[in-house]
Design a protein around this motif. Structure first.
Motif, PDB file in Angstrom:
ATOM      1  N   ILE A 176       3.176   0.238  -4.493  1.00 53.75           N
ATOM      2  CA  ILE A 176       3.098   1.246  -3.430  1.00 53.75           C
ATOM      3  C   ILE A 176       1.636   1.551  -3.119  1.00 53.75           C
ATOM      4  N   ASP A 177       1.289   1.484  -1.854  1.00 52.51           N
ATOM      5  CA  ASP A 177      -0.100   1.685  -1.436  1.00 52.51           C
ATOM      6  C   ASP A 177      -0.426   3.181  -1.353  1.00 52.51           C
ATOM      7  N   HIS A 178      -1.521   3.582  -1.972  1.00 53.26           N
ATOM      8  CA  HIS A 178      -1.909   4.991  -1.990  1.00 53.26           C
ATOM      9  C   HIS A 178      -2.246   5.498  -0.595  1.00 53.26           C
ATOM     10  N   GLY A 179      -2.850   4.642   0.234  1.00 48.36           N
ATOM     11  CA  GLY A 179      -3.205   5.059   1.585  1.00 48.36           C
ATOM     12  C   GLY A 179      -1.984   5.392   2.412  1.00 48.36           C
ATOM     13  N   VAL A 180      -0.912   4.605   2.270  1.00 54.50           N
ATOM     14  CA  VAL A 180       0.335   4.874   2.996  1.00 54.50           C
ATOM     15  C   VAL A 180       0.929   6.204   2.548  1.00 54.50           C
ATOM     16  N   VAL A 181       0.911   6.459   1.237  1.00 49.97           N
ATOM     17  CA  VAL A 181       1.459   7.717   0.707  1.00 49.97           C
ATOM     18  C   VAL A 181       0.670   8.912   1.241  1.00 49.97           C
ATOM     19  N   LYS A 182      -0.634   8.818   1.220  1.00 48.95           N
ATOM     20  CA  LYS A 182      -1.462   9.931   1.694  1.00 48.95           C
ATOM     21  C   LYS A 182      -1.277  10.176   3.184  1.00 48.95           C
ATOM     22  N   GLU A 183      -1.055   9.118   3.933  1.00 52.46           N
ATOM     23  CA  GLU A 183      -0.807   9.275   5.364  1.00 52.46           C
ATOM     24  C   GLU A 183       0.506  10.012   5.609  1.00 52.46           C
ATOM     25  N   ILE A 184       1.528   9.702   4.815  1.00 50.24           N
ATOM     26  CA  ILE A 184       2.819  10.384   4.934  1.00 50.24           C
ATOM     27  C   ILE A 184       2.664  11.872   4.633  1.00 50.24           C
ATOM     28  N   ILE A 185       1.932  12.196   3.570  1.00 48.31           N
ATOM     29  CA  ILE A 185       1.731  13.599   3.187  1.00 48.31           C
ATOM     30  C   ILE A 185       0.940  14.346   4.254  1.00 48.31           C
ATOM     31  N   LEU A 215      -9.212  -2.929 -12.774  1.00 55.28           N
ATOM     32  CA  LEU A 215      -8.805  -3.658 -11.578  1.00 55.28           C
ATOM     33  C   LEU A 215      -9.876  -3.542 -10.501  1.00 55.28           C
ATOM     34  N   PRO A 216     -10.004  -4.548  -9.649  1.00 51.39           N
ATOM     35  CA  PRO A 216     -10.955  -4.449  -8.532  1.00 51.39           C
ATOM     36  C   PRO A 216     -10.533  -3.368  -7.544  1.00 51.39           C
ATOM     37  N   GLU A 217     -11.459  -2.969  -6.681  1.00 51.59           N
ATOM     38  CA  GLU A 217     -11.242  -1.848  -5.773  1.00 51.59           C
ATOM     39  C   GLU A 217     -10.013  -2.045  -4.884  1.00 51.59           C
ATOM     40  N   GLU A 218      -9.830  -3.265  -4.358  1.00 45.98           N
ATOM     41  CA  GLU A 218      -8.731  -3.495  -3.419  1.00 45.98           C
ATOM     42  C   GLU A 218      -7.362  -3.426  -4.090  1.00 45.98           C
ATOM     43  N   GLU A 219      -7.304  -3.649  -5.410  1.00 41.15           N
ATOM     44  CA  GLU A 219      -6.036  -3.581  -6.130  1.00 41.15           C
ATOM     45  C   GLU A 219      -5.810  -2.224  -6.795  1.00 41.15           C
ATOM     46  N   ALA A 220      -6.874  -1.470  -6.989  1.00 40.53           N
ATOM     47  CA  ALA A 220      -6.764  -0.188  -7.697  1.00 40.53           C
ATOM     48  C   ALA A 220      -6.047   0.870  -6.870  1.00 40.53           C
ATOM     49  N   HIS A 221      -5.984   0.681  -5.554  1.00 43.89           N
ATOM     50  CA  HIS A 221      -5.336   1.656  -4.687  1.00 43.89           C
ATOM     51  C   HIS A 221      -3.839   1.403  -4.557  1.00 43.89           C
ATOM     52  N   LYS A 222      -3.272   0.663  -5.477  1.00 41.48           N
ATOM     53  CA  LYS A 222      -1.838   0.366  -5.422  1.00 41.48           C
ATOM     54  C   LYS A 222      -1.160   0.815  -6.706  1.00 41.48           C
ATOM     55  N   GLY A 223       0.085   1.239  -6.569  1.00 44.66           N
ATOM     56  CA  GLY A 223       0.906   1.527  -7.747  1.00 44.66           C
ATOM     57  C   GLY A 223       1.065   3.003  -8.058  1.00 44.66           C
ATOM     58  N   LEU A 224       2.318   3.407  -8.256  1.00 47.78           N
ATOM     59  CA  LEU A 224       2.660   4.730  -8.772  1.00 47.78           C
ATOM     60  C   LEU A 224       3.513   4.500 -10.010  1.00 47.78           C
ATOM     61  N   GLY A 225       3.150   5.125 -11.106  1.00 51.09           N
ATOM     62  CA  GLY A 225       3.828   4.858 -12.363  1.00 51.09           C
ATOM     63  C   GLY A 225       5.202   5.489 -12.452  1.00 51.09           C
ATOM     64  N   LEU A 226       6.071   4.873 -13.239  1.00 53.08           N
ATOM     65  CA  LEU A 226       7.361   5.467 -13.568  1.00 53.08           C
ATOM     66  C   LEU A 226       7.150   6.590 -14.577  1.00 53.08           C
ATOM     67  N   GLY A 227       7.941   7.637 -14.460  1.00 54.46           N
ATOM     68  CA  GLY A 227       7.833   8.730 -15.408  1.00 54.46           C
ATOM     69  C   GLY A 227       7.354  10.025 -14.787  1.00 54.46           C
ATOM     70  N   SER A 228       7.151  10.025 -13.448  1.00 49.61           N
ATOM     71  CA  SER A 228       6.705  11.224 -12.763  1.00 49.61           C
ATOM     72  C   SER A 228       7.715  11.607 -11.694  1.00 49.61           C
ATOM     73  N   GLU A 229       8.100  12.887 -11.657  1.00 46.39           N
ATOM     74  CA  GLU A 229       9.079  13.355 -10.678  1.00 46.39           C
ATOM     75  C   GLU A 229       8.523  13.280  -9.263  1.00 46.39           C
ATOM     76  N   VAL A 230       7.240  13.545  -9.107  1.00 47.68           N
ATOM     77  CA  VAL A 230       6.608  13.457  -7.792  1.00 47.68           C
ATOM     78  C   VAL A 230       6.680  12.029  -7.261  1.00 47.68           C
ATOM     79  N   ASN A 231       6.452  11.051  -8.135  1.00 51.96           N
ATOM     80  CA  ASN A 231       6.468   9.655  -7.709  1.00 51.96           C
ATOM     81  C   ASN A 231       7.845   9.221  -7.229  1.00 51.96           C
ATOM     82  N   GLN A 232       8.903   9.756  -7.840  1.00 53.53           N
ATOM     83  CA  GLN A 232      10.249   9.407  -7.416  1.00 53.53           C
ATOM     84  C   GLN A 232      10.484   9.814  -5.963  1.00 53.53           C
ATOM     85  N   THR A 233      10.040  11.017  -5.616  1.00 52.09           N
ATOM     86  CA  THR A 233      10.216  11.494  -4.247  1.00 52.09           C
ATOM     87  C   THR A 233       9.363  10.694  -3.271  1.00 52.09           C
ATOM     88  N   LEU A 234       8.125  10.407  -3.649  1.00 53.66           N
ATOM     89  CA  LEU A 234       7.251   9.634  -2.771  1.00 53.66           C
ATOM     90  C   LEU A 234       7.780   8.212  -2.583  1.00 53.66           C
TER      91      LEU A 234
END
Length: 395
Positions: A176-185, A215-234
């Motif tokens: 999951i791309d962090h930029g896409v998530v932040k745009e949604i919020i 991880l390099p910069e272009e890959e570091a902006h990806k991924g939401l870990g399992l185990g967080s309630e906020v991540n499930q909703t996002l």
């Protein structure tokens, strides 16, 4: 008035009604200081402690709940960083290794408050009904009921003729791309405090990718870990534009999604192939990768697998749901392994009984009478002595 002018006027009226509803929702659930209030945090702490009160960290927090809640409130009022890193461990779920990135309980409390008092009420308003993951009153049972209803709808019109497109995302949470998530919020909320707090939890994974995983910069902006309630909703919100496109633009009645597993039902295979190309374009914009190995088009009369369940649409219109062969084999191996752990004194019989009862419960809505009977025989043969001593019955 021309037809174009009428269309424009109707669009403006509808937009005004949507904006009015959005304003009312944000007045209740879009206030940062309501989310971080001591009452909201205290209630979130009580909810977060359910089921884990045996943990020492939870007991320490709840013993001084009011003091700890006041400290969290004070830090968030001044926009101080409350993150304490992750507790990482691996979990084998249904034969698949998953990396869990759990947060400390003191961080779980504000996450739950944010999720319950802002993210869920606002973000889930726009989700389609056939998106059944991570919402109250829904789940795999809801997703399966919707699939059955869509199959019956299709059968009444076309019989067993037709195809189903089974769509799967590759490493969904991890990509999951962090930029896409932040745009949604940013589009969903007006309060900068809620946007800041949500982005703070998202950026924790960027910092982990950079400092720990290197991880390099272009890959570091990806991924939401399992185990967080906020991540499930996002996670269930990110593909929502794809859901609306399929339902409203393509006008597919037989469509549903559960996290990263989706299906589309159509009479013609050629249509599904065209739909898949359109979906790929949307996924590229959302920076979601489709798993080409698991994505396939299957003839309805041949049967297919969805959510670990084998589905068959018979000539009479009956829908048969059987447990996936791999899950049955996995459960048999699991019981044999638990027998060894019981003999070694590592595992108690009560734990094994609860585990097996859970599996039997998952078979409740499947046509699995013979499978359950066979598994019961194996269970009794392995644990008959412990069963007789405890006087415990199945399920």
């Amino acid at each position: 008035m021309t037809s174009e002018e009428r269309h424009e006027a109707r669009y403006k009226r509808r937009k005004a009604r949507r904006d009015s509803k959005r304003k009312k929702v944000l007045e209740t659930y879009g206030d940062y200081y309501k989310v971080i209030s001591r009452n909201a945090l205290s209630g979130a702490a009580k909810q977060a402690a359910k089921g884990v009160k045996y943990k020492a960290s939870v007991q320490r927090f709840m013993l001084r709940r009011l003091t700890n809640v006041a400290a969290i409130n004070r830090n968030l009022v001044y926009h101080k960083d409350i993150r304490k890193g992750f507790i990482c461990f691996n979990l084998m779920e249904r034969g698949k290794l998953r990396k869990i990135m759990s947060v400390h309980f003191s961080e779980r409390v504000p996450q739950k408050s944010l999720n319950q008092n802002a993210l869920i009420p606002v973000l889930t308003r726009s989700l389609i009904y056939d998106n059944g993951a991570s919402r109250k009153g829904m789940g795999t049972g809801h997703a399966m009921k919707r699939l059955v209803r869509h199959l019956r709808w299709h059968y009444r019109r076309y019989g067993t003729e037709g195809y189903i497109l089974l769509l799967d995302f590759k490493d969904y949470f991890g990509s999951i791309d962090h930029g896409v998530v932040k745009e949604i919020i940013a589009k969903a909320f007006d309060d900068p405090g809620i946007i800041w707090l949500t982005n703070l939890f998202v950026d924790a994974y960027y910092e982990y990718n950079v400092k720990v995983k290197n991880l390099p910069e272009e890959e570091a902006h990806k991924g939401l870990g399992l185990g967080s309630e906020v991540n499930q909703t996002l996670a269930i919100t990110v593909p929502s534009p794809m859901d609306h496109y399929i339902k409203e633009k393509l006008r597919i009645h037989g469509y549903g999604r559960y996290n990263d597993d989706s299906y589309l039902i159509s009479l013609r295979k050629e249509n599904l192939m065209l739909y898949l190309e359109e979906i790929r374009k949307i996924c590229d914009k959302l920076k979601i990768t489709i798993n080409e190995e698991k994505t396939r088009i299957v003839k309805l009369s041949h049967g297919f697998t969805y959510l670990k369940t084998q589905i068959y649409l018979t000539d009479t219109g009956k829908i048969i749901r059987k447990p996936c062969h791999k899950s049955v084999v996995r459960e048999r191996r699991k019981l044999k392994k638990q027998k060894k752990l019981l003999d070694a004194g590592i595992m108690t019989f009560d734990d094994i009984r609860c585990s097996y009862s859970s599996w039997r419960g998952s078979m409740k809505y499947r046509n699995a009478r013979k499978t359950i009977h066979s598994m019961d025989k194996l269970y009794d043969s392995l644990f008959i002595e412990s069963w007789m001593k405890g006087g415990v019955q199945h399920g």
